[in-house]
Design a protein around this motif. Structure first.
Motif, PDB file in Angstrom:
ATOM      1  N   ILE A  90      30.602  40.124  47.691  1.00 58.15           N
ATOM      2  CA  ILE A  90      31.558  41.221  47.511  1.00 58.15           C
ATOM      3  C   ILE A  90      31.926  41.722  48.896  1.00 58.15           C
ATOM      4  N   SER A  91      33.182  41.556  49.280  1.00 56.79           N
ATOM      5  CA  SER A  91      33.575  41.974  50.626  1.00 56.79           C
ATOM      6  C   SER A  91      35.091  42.052  50.726  1.00 56.79           C
ATOM      7  N   GLY A  92      35.563  42.727  51.772  1.00 56.21           N
ATOM      8  CA  GLY A  92      36.982  42.751  52.078  1.00 56.21           C
ATOM      9  C   GLY A  92      37.783  43.661  51.169  1.00 56.21           C
ATOM     10  N   THR A  93      39.101  43.511  51.266  1.00 52.17           N
ATOM     11  CA  THR A  93      40.014  44.316  50.472  1.00 52.17           C
ATOM     12  C   THR A  93      40.209  43.686  49.096  1.00 52.17           C
ATOM     13  N   ARG A  94      41.161  44.220  48.369  1.00 53.32           N
ATOM     14  CA  ARG A  94      41.428  43.715  47.030  1.00 53.32           C
ATOM     15  C   ARG A  94      42.022  42.305  47.060  1.00 53.32           C
ATOM     16  N   PHE A  95      42.659  41.956  48.182  1.00 52.88           N
ATOM     17  CA  PHE A  95      43.363  40.681  48.281  1.00 52.88           C
ATOM     18  C   PHE A  95      42.830  39.881  49.469  1.00 52.88           C
ATOM     19  N   TYR A 113      37.317  32.634  56.120  1.00 51.97           N
ATOM     20  CA  TYR A 113      37.523  33.893  55.402  1.00 51.97           C
ATOM     21  C   TYR A 113      38.723  34.611  56.002  1.00 51.97           C
ATOM     22  N   MET A 114      39.718  34.924  55.152  1.00 48.18           N
ATOM     23  CA  MET A 114      40.948  35.559  55.621  1.00 48.18           C
ATOM     24  C   MET A 114      41.249  36.759  54.725  1.00 48.18           C
ATOM     25  N   ASP A 115      40.945  37.949  55.226  1.00 46.17           N
ATOM     26  CA  ASP A 115      41.088  39.171  54.441  1.00 46.17           C
ATOM     27  C   ASP A 115      42.533  39.669  54.472  1.00 46.17           C
ATOM     28  N   SER A 116      43.006  40.165  53.334  1.00 47.49           N
ATOM     29  CA  SER A 116      44.324  40.775  53.174  1.00 47.49           C
ATOM     30  C   SER A 116      45.429  39.732  53.064  1.00 47.49           C
ATOM     31  N   LEU A 310      36.687  25.755  41.564  1.00 48.16           N
ATOM     32  CA  LEU A 310      37.782  26.648  41.920  1.00 48.16           C
ATOM     33  C   LEU A 310      37.234  27.808  42.746  1.00 48.16           C
ATOM     34  N   TYR A 311      37.812  28.003  43.926  1.00 48.29           N
ATOM     35  CA  TYR A 311      37.496  29.157  44.755  1.00 48.29           C
ATOM     36  C   TYR A 311      38.476  30.276  44.388  1.00 48.29           C
ATOM     37  N   ALA A 312      37.970  31.488  44.218  1.00 52.59           N
ATOM     38  CA  ALA A 312      38.846  32.595  43.831  1.00 52.59           C
ATOM     39  C   ALA A 312      38.478  33.869  44.574  1.00 52.59           C
ATOM     40  N   TRP A 313      39.493  34.691  44.798  1.00 43.89           N
ATOM     41  CA  TRP A 313      39.310  36.052  45.323  1.00 43.89           C
ATOM     42  C   TRP A 313      39.659  36.974  44.160  1.00 43.89           C
ATOM     43  N   ASN A 314      38.630  37.635  43.637  1.00 45.84           N
ATOM     44  CA  ASN A 314      38.770  38.402  42.405  1.00 45.84           C
ATOM     45  C   ASN A 314      38.473  39.872  42.669  1.00 45.84           C
ATOM     46  N   ASN A 315      39.527  40.602  43.093  1.00 43.46           N
ATOM     47  CA  ASN A 315      39.419  42.054  43.311  1.00 43.46           C
ATOM     48  C   ASN A 315      38.299  42.405  44.300  1.00 43.46           C
ATOM     49  N   GLY A 316      38.318  41.733  45.464  1.00 45.35           N
ATOM     50  CA  GLY A 316      37.308  41.994  46.485  1.00 45.35           C
ATOM     51  C   GLY A 316      35.997  41.261  46.264  1.00 45.35           C
TER      52      GLY A 316
END
Length: 335
Positions: A90-95, A113-116, A310-316
């Motif tokens: 769990i890290s970073g912003t929402r996106f 890792y690329m935040d935002s 599948l790699y996913a970014w799910n709400n931070g």
């Protein structure tokens, strides 16, 4: 009367005795379990003692080789099921976006890792998933341009991303820290003209699968519907394109597996893989493959052919989904 008084004094001890009997029974049970466990451990120790370290190591390597040979017999498959997710961090912003290189060697498990989705040029690198989880960063890269969206991909040692406020694709080498190629994706909408349902400048989605490097986007010429283009990984030249009839703005996310594009119908709760388009046959079909959007907002979903996940970014939350593919198994007689 005196005897009765003595008995009254002893009455409070009865619950104590009952508890003692229960504890004694429990202790006896524990002793029996320990004796059983000791017997099992002794057996394991004797079995391991039959091999020295080198022999055990060779047995493990042999098993790994046999498993990999078995995997090679599995040809490209059709997506049947998505399970998970497994929450990695769990890290970073929402996106944001996180990824590994599907063409990296078995010993190379670097994570990027690329935040935002905008106003950022910093890529963080970790030597392994374990380092990523613990936050043990190994390197940072300051890109020459800001990126747009969250739909980047690392492929064969280079980062491919959409340059902010443009339809230009950038190929950036992690080894040299230089831009190796850049090219405009002709007619591709950008800067929230044809994003996914969540917005975020997600107009151009770069991805990779077993076949190669791809760009997914939309154009005015195709009435805002999804266009799939296979790219030359060195020059970024479009090798071939397929025009679908699925509106890009109605897609939650998409990913390629074995030359087939899979599209979700939303980025929110209740999302499912709703549509697929095969570049091999130039045909489409509507599907119904649910998956658990655990944290309610997906802003990145990409397939990794090496991990078959599948790699996913799910709400931070950085999560992984397992995929089940329907495979055709090659035999020795196949040519």
């Amino acid at each position: 009367q005196e005897l009765k008084e003595k008995m009254d004094e002893l009455l409070p001890l009865i619950p104590v005795l009952e508890q003692y009997k229960t504890d004694a029974k429990l202790i006896t049970q524990f002793k029996e379990e320990i004796r059983n466990l000791s017997t099992v451990l002794t057996g394991i120790q004797e079995e391991i003692g039959a091999y020295d370290y080198d022999e055990l190591h060779q047995r493990v390597l042999s098993l790994e080789t046999r498993l990999r040979d078995c995997m090679k017999k599995l040809t490209c498959g059709k997506l049947m099921k998505i399970t998970g997710p497994i929450t990695v961090k769990i890290s970073g912003t929402r996106f944001g976006a996180w990824m590994t290189d599907p063409l990296a060697s078995e010993k190379n498990n670097r994570v990027w890792y690329m935040d935002s989705y905008t106003n950022n040029k910093i890529v963080r690198e970790y030597k392994s998933i374990a380092d990523f989880v613990s936050g043990a960063e190994s390197r940072t890269y300051n890109l020459p341009f800001k990126w747009a969206g969250t739909n980047h991909v690392v492929y064969n040692g280079s980062l491919y991303f959409n340059k902010y406020q443009s339809n230009i694709i950038i190929k950036y080498s992690f080894d040299t820290g230089r831009v190796l190629a850049q090219r405009s994706l002709e007619y591709a909408g950008f800067h929230n003209v044809y994003p996914y349902t969540w917005g975020g400048f997600s107009d151009i989605d770069l991805m990779a699968d077993e076949i190669g490097l791809w760009a997914v986007y939309a154009t005015n010429q195709n009435a805002g519907n999804i266009v799939i283009s296979q790219l030359n990984q060195d020059t970024l030249e479009v090798l071939k394109s397929w025009s679908t009839g699925y509106p890009k703005r109605s897609a939650g996310e998409s990913f390629m597996i074995c030359g087939t594009l899979y599209v979700t119908n939303s980025h929110l709760t209740g999302a499912k893989v709703y549509y697929s388009y095969s570049t091999k046959t130039s045909t489409y079909e509507y599907t119904d493959i649910p998956f658990h959007n655990q944290y309610f907002h997906i802003s990145m979903l990409d397939y990794n052919a090496r991990d078959r996940a599948l790699y996913a970014w799910n709400n931070g939350h950085q999560v992984l989904f397992n995929v089940t593919l329907f495979h055709v198994i090659k035999t020795e007689d196949d040519t």
